[in-house]
Design an enzyme around this catalytic site. Structure first.
Site, mmCIF file in Angstrom:
data_model
loop_
_atom_site.group_PDB
_atom_site.id
_atom_site.type_symbol
_atom_site.label_atom_id
_atom_site.label_comp_id
_atom_site.label_asym_id
_atom_site.label_seq_id
_atom_site.Cartn_x
_atom_site.Cartn_y
_atom_site.Cartn_z
ATOM 1 N N GLY A 74 -7.865 2.812 10.966
ATOM 2 C CA GLY A 74 -8.518 1.460 10.321
ATOM 3 C C GLY A 74 -8.397 1.437 8.786
ATOM 4 O O GLY A 74 -9.206 0.279 8.564
ATOM 5 N N THR A 75 -7.657 2.183 8.056
ATOM 6 C CA THR A 75 -7.644 1.875 6.743
ATOM 7 C C THR A 75 -7.275 0.500 6.160
ATOM 8 O O THR A 75 -7.620 -0.175 5.421
ATOM 9 C CB THR A 75 -6.786 2.903 5.945
ATOM 10 O OG1 THR A 75 -5.289 2.943 6.691
ATOM 11 C CG2 THR A 75 -7.322 4.312 5.964
ATOM 12 N N GLY A 76 -5.920 0.184 6.919
ATOM 13 C CA GLY A 76 -5.453 -1.325 6.464
ATOM 14 C C GLY A 76 -6.494 -2.439 6.904
ATOM 15 O O GLY A 76 -6.504 -3.425 6.166
ATOM 16 N N CYS A 77 -6.887 -2.499 8.098
ATOM 17 C CA CYS A 77 -7.966 -3.219 8.477
ATOM 18 C C CYS A 77 -9.190 -3.548 7.625
ATOM 19 O O CYS A 77 -9.464 -4.627 7.042
ATOM 20 C CB CYS A 77 -8.709 -2.963 9.751
ATOM 21 S SG CYS A 77 -7.316 -2.882 11.190
ATOM 22 N N LYS A 108 0.874 -1.260 0.151
ATOM 23 C CA LYS A 108 -0.120 0.095 0.079
ATOM 24 C C LYS A 108 0.666 1.425 0.065
ATOM 25 O O LYS A 108 1.863 1.195 0.657
ATOM 26 C CB LYS A 108 -0.937 0.003 1.431
ATOM 27 C CG LYS A 108 -1.956 -1.133 1.361
ATOM 28 C CD LYS A 108 -2.586 -1.388 2.429
ATOM 29 C CE LYS A 108 -1.582 -1.836 3.408
ATOM 30 N NZ LYS A 108 -2.512 -2.023 4.873
ATOM 31 N N THR A 160 -7.945 8.352 8.987
ATOM 32 C CA THR A 160 -7.286 7.262 8.403
ATOM 33 C C THR A 160 -7.227 6.068 9.252
ATOM 34 O O THR A 160 -6.674 5.140 8.910
ATOM 35 C CB THR A 160 -6.036 7.769 7.667
ATOM 36 O OG1 THR A 160 -5.081 8.096 8.632
ATOM 37 C CG2 THR A 160 -6.214 8.779 6.612
#
Length: 267
Positions: A209-212, A175, A207
């Protein structure tokens, strides 16, 4: 036809923006039934992580067993795994129950800087979990930790993805949110397909929790039978919408908007 069922093996975020809470919200928005195995309980909000309590491996084992005996898991993700012991327990259960479509979100550091994966666990993740994975979705700092080198250029991102893929995981998505590129560009590599997925960079503090959320959307799409690259493409659009239309909750790094994609698509 059995309704698509998706599983998250991750930590709990009391603030609701990341962890299993973000995953379950994303599963629901993507028309899949979500289940969870909790690996850790965190006390956190948009300002940071206040405390972390590891769940005993015996309870992790029982959660996995309860799910496997009663549900048809079509895809799962791993998130916060805390330490080597928990990673090994998760690996054991993935093998035992033959769970398919494994999406690995290598949660290592929280937005506020709190370490969420102990150093010695990184090697176990690389050696034991990655070979089971369908795809791993590190951000740039996480990819740097996995390969043990700095990543600053587009070429270095591509080379890092190839190095990670050689560790045994079928595909890699690095990412680009932490990059210096003008666009928010993610790189997909599976040994054959090499693709950049770009979107406009959005200047926002919301932003958390974007990866989750991104990895959970991949899981949901895989559970519905979509191909890996199709699933990653939907996830890219999903998280872009979630960031683009913030809900303004909290006083720090606020959560993304999990229902923005459905509203934008008119679903």
């Amino acid at each position: 036809m059995t309704f698509p069922q998706a599983l998250t093996i991750a930590g709990s975020d009391s603030g609701g923006g990341a962890g299993i809470q973000a995953d379950i919200k994303t599963f629901q928005e993507c028309s899949t039934f979500g289940m969870s195995v909790i690996t850790a309980i965190t006390a956190q909000n948009t300002l940071g992580v206040k405390a972390v309590h590891k769940v005993p491996v015996e309870i992790i084992r029982e959660q996995c067993s309860a799910i496997a005996e009663d549900f048809e898991v079509r895809a799962l993700k791993t998130g916060m795994l805390v330490d080597a012991e928990i990673i090994r327990e998760v690996v054991r259960n993935i093998r035992l129950h033959q769970f398919p479509n494994i999406v690995i979100d290598p949660v290592m550091i929280a937005k506020g800087g709190t370490v969420l994966l102990e150093d010695e666990a990184t090697q176990v993740l690389k050696e034991e979990l990655l070979p089971l994975g369908t795809v791993i979705t590190p951000n740039i700092p996480e990819a740097e930790s996995i390969i043990g080198a700095k990543i600053t250029t587009k070429t270095e991102i591509e080379n890092a993805a190839k190095k990670i893929q050689k560790l045994g995981v079928k595909a890699v998505v690095i990412k680009g949110g932490h990059s210096q590129m003008a666009e928010a560009a993610d790189y997909f590599y599976d040994g054959e397909t090499s693709k950049w997925l770009a979107s406009a960079r959005i200047d926002t503090p919301h932003t958390h929790g974007t990866g989750c959320t991104f990895s959970a959307c991949i899981v949901a799409e895989l559970a519905k039978g979509n191909s890996l690259f199709e699933s990653v493409t939907v996830a890219k659009n999903f998280i872009t919408s979630a960031i683009k239309y913030p809900i303004g909750i909290g006083h720090g790094h606020g959560p993304t908007n999990h229902f923005a994609y459905r509203m934008e698509e008119g679903q």
